[in-house]
Write an enzyme that holds these catalytic residues in place. Structure first.
Site, PDB file in Angstrom:
ATOM      1  N   ASP A  72      37.499  47.051  37.820  1.00 30.09           N
ATOM      2  CA  ASP A  72      36.731  46.875  38.860  1.00 30.09           C
ATOM      3  C   ASP A  72      35.653  48.359  40.246  1.00 30.09           C
ATOM      4  O   ASP A  72      34.966  48.273  40.703  1.00 30.09           O
ATOM      5  CB  ASP A  72      36.166  45.636  39.783  1.00 30.09           C
ATOM      6  CG  ASP A  72      37.027  45.713  41.241  1.00 30.09           C
ATOM      7  OD1 ASP A  72      38.666  45.777  40.877  1.00 30.09           O
ATOM      8  OD2 ASP A  72      36.616  45.412  41.953  1.00 30.09           O
ATOM      9  N   ASP A 120      42.253  41.730  41.676  1.00 31.49           N
ATOM     10  CA  ASP A 120      41.438  41.431  42.630  1.00 31.49           C
ATOM     11  C   ASP A 120      40.276  41.704  42.359  1.00 31.49           C
ATOM     12  O   ASP A 120      40.463  43.268  41.754  1.00 31.49           O
ATOM     13  CB  ASP A 120      41.602  41.696  44.005  1.00 31.49           C
ATOM     14  CG  ASP A 120      43.270  40.974  44.963  1.00 31.49           C
ATOM     15  OD1 ASP A 120      43.565  40.101  44.746  1.00 31.49           O
ATOM     16  OD2 ASP A 120      43.386  41.852  45.984  1.00 31.49           O
ATOM     17  N   ASP A 150      43.371  44.729  36.413  1.00 24.34           N
ATOM     18  CA  ASP A 150      43.760  44.587  37.838  1.00 24.34           C
ATOM     19  C   ASP A 150      43.597  42.411  37.886  1.00 24.34           C
ATOM     20  O   ASP A 150      43.324  42.197  37.099  1.00 24.34           O
ATOM     21  CB  ASP A 150      42.165  45.454  37.679  1.00 24.34           C
ATOM     22  CG  ASP A 150      42.245  45.369  39.106  1.00 24.34           C
ATOM     23  OD1 ASP A 150      42.998  45.562  40.823  1.00 24.34           O
ATOM     24  OD2 ASP A 150      40.560  44.979  39.755  1.00 24.34           O
TER      25      ASP A 150
END
Ligand SMILES: [Mg+2]
Length: 280
Positions: free
Chosen positions: A223, A17, A15
């Site tokens: 996250d 961001d 991922d």
């Protein structure tokens, strides 16, 4: 054809961001050490994000990464031409890529946003409907970053007007599902999309690497909630801390490796640990 590492057959899905990129500054500075090691070892780095293809390409140019990527929460897979040594089916091509489309087209999603706003009278707002200035304020992106973020093809991130919006969100979600569409939640926005998710993209691409190599060990790093389908598909799922030094408590998986750091710092620690283990 891309040259791959002989000894290690690690591939890394990540991922962006809040994971490889800092949640607020979008810097990957703290992951530079592990980034240079995986480059040296020839380990594919496959970006799998809610960001657009234009945003991913800008980052890949900076970090000199030429591996395939998945844009907009698995909306599409972009595979550089000549990357794999076999033919495969795809839906679209550009001079650089063969594109496998998984998601629904953006115009259809924008129609749904408008219809849902009318039928619920809840003023949800998509990033495509925001001015560049508003998007810059909401995300902390610079002007160019905000422009690239608006180049959407397969998903629409959106916000609700109030902070306390559980009831509104329930109604919006119901309308989305009734239309045969889906939603997920990233670090900042809800994301409206078709029945794509990061996991489907990981599955398709992993199968291609396996065709090339027979065996691969797949790492996934994320996250947020929208990373769960990706983390469920991989051999080594890794979670990084949110800016508040906590892991998202909703993410629970067998064998989940907790990185011990926030965003790119956690990314760096986890990748160094995995590299050390796989070369031992
Ligand atoms: Mg994230």
């Amino acid at each position: 054809m891309r040259e791959f590492a002989d000894i290690m057959r690690l591939i890394i899905f990540t991922d962006l961001d809040g994971t490889l990129l800092d949640h607020s500054t979008y810097s990957y500075q703290k992951a530079l050490r592990s980034l240079s090691l995986i480059k040296k070892d020839g380990i594919p780095l496959i970006i799998c994000t809610s960001k657009t293809a234009a945003e991913i390409e800008a980052l890949n140019r900076k970090i000199k990464n030429r591996d395939p990527f998945a844009s907009e929460n698995g909306g599409a897979l972009f595979i550089p031409k000549g990357y794999f040594g076999f033919e495969f089916e795809y839906h679209k091509e550009t001079p650089k890529y063969k594109i496998i489309e998984i998601g629904k087209h953006h115009s259809l999603l924008m129609d749904a946003i408008k219809e849902i706003r009318e039928s619920t009278r809840i003023s949800i707002k998509g990033v495509s409907e925001m001015s560049i200035k508003e998007l810059m304020e909401k995300t902390g992106l610079d002007r160019r970053g905000a422009l690239l973020a608006k180049k959407r093809d397969y998903s629409e991130p959106f916000i609700l007007p109030d902070r306390n919006h559980n009831n509104e969100m329930k109604r919006v979600k119901k309308e989305i599902l009734e239309r045969g569409l889906n939603l997920t939640e990233g670090g900042r926005f809800y994301h409206l999309m078709g029945n794509n998710d990061k996991g489907i993209a990981v599955r398709i691409l992993t199968a291609m690497y396996k065709k090339e190599f027979e065996t691969v060990t797949v790492v996934g790093i994320g996250d947020s909630i929208n990373d769960i389908p990706m983390l469920e598909e991989v051999d080594i799922p890794v979670l990084v801390m949110r800016p508040n030094r906590r892991y998202d408590p909703r993410i629970k998986l067998n064998g989940l490796l907790r990185s011990g750091g926030i965003g790119p710092d956690g990314w760096n620690r986890a990748v160094l640990k995995i590299l050390k283990k796989s070369s031992a």
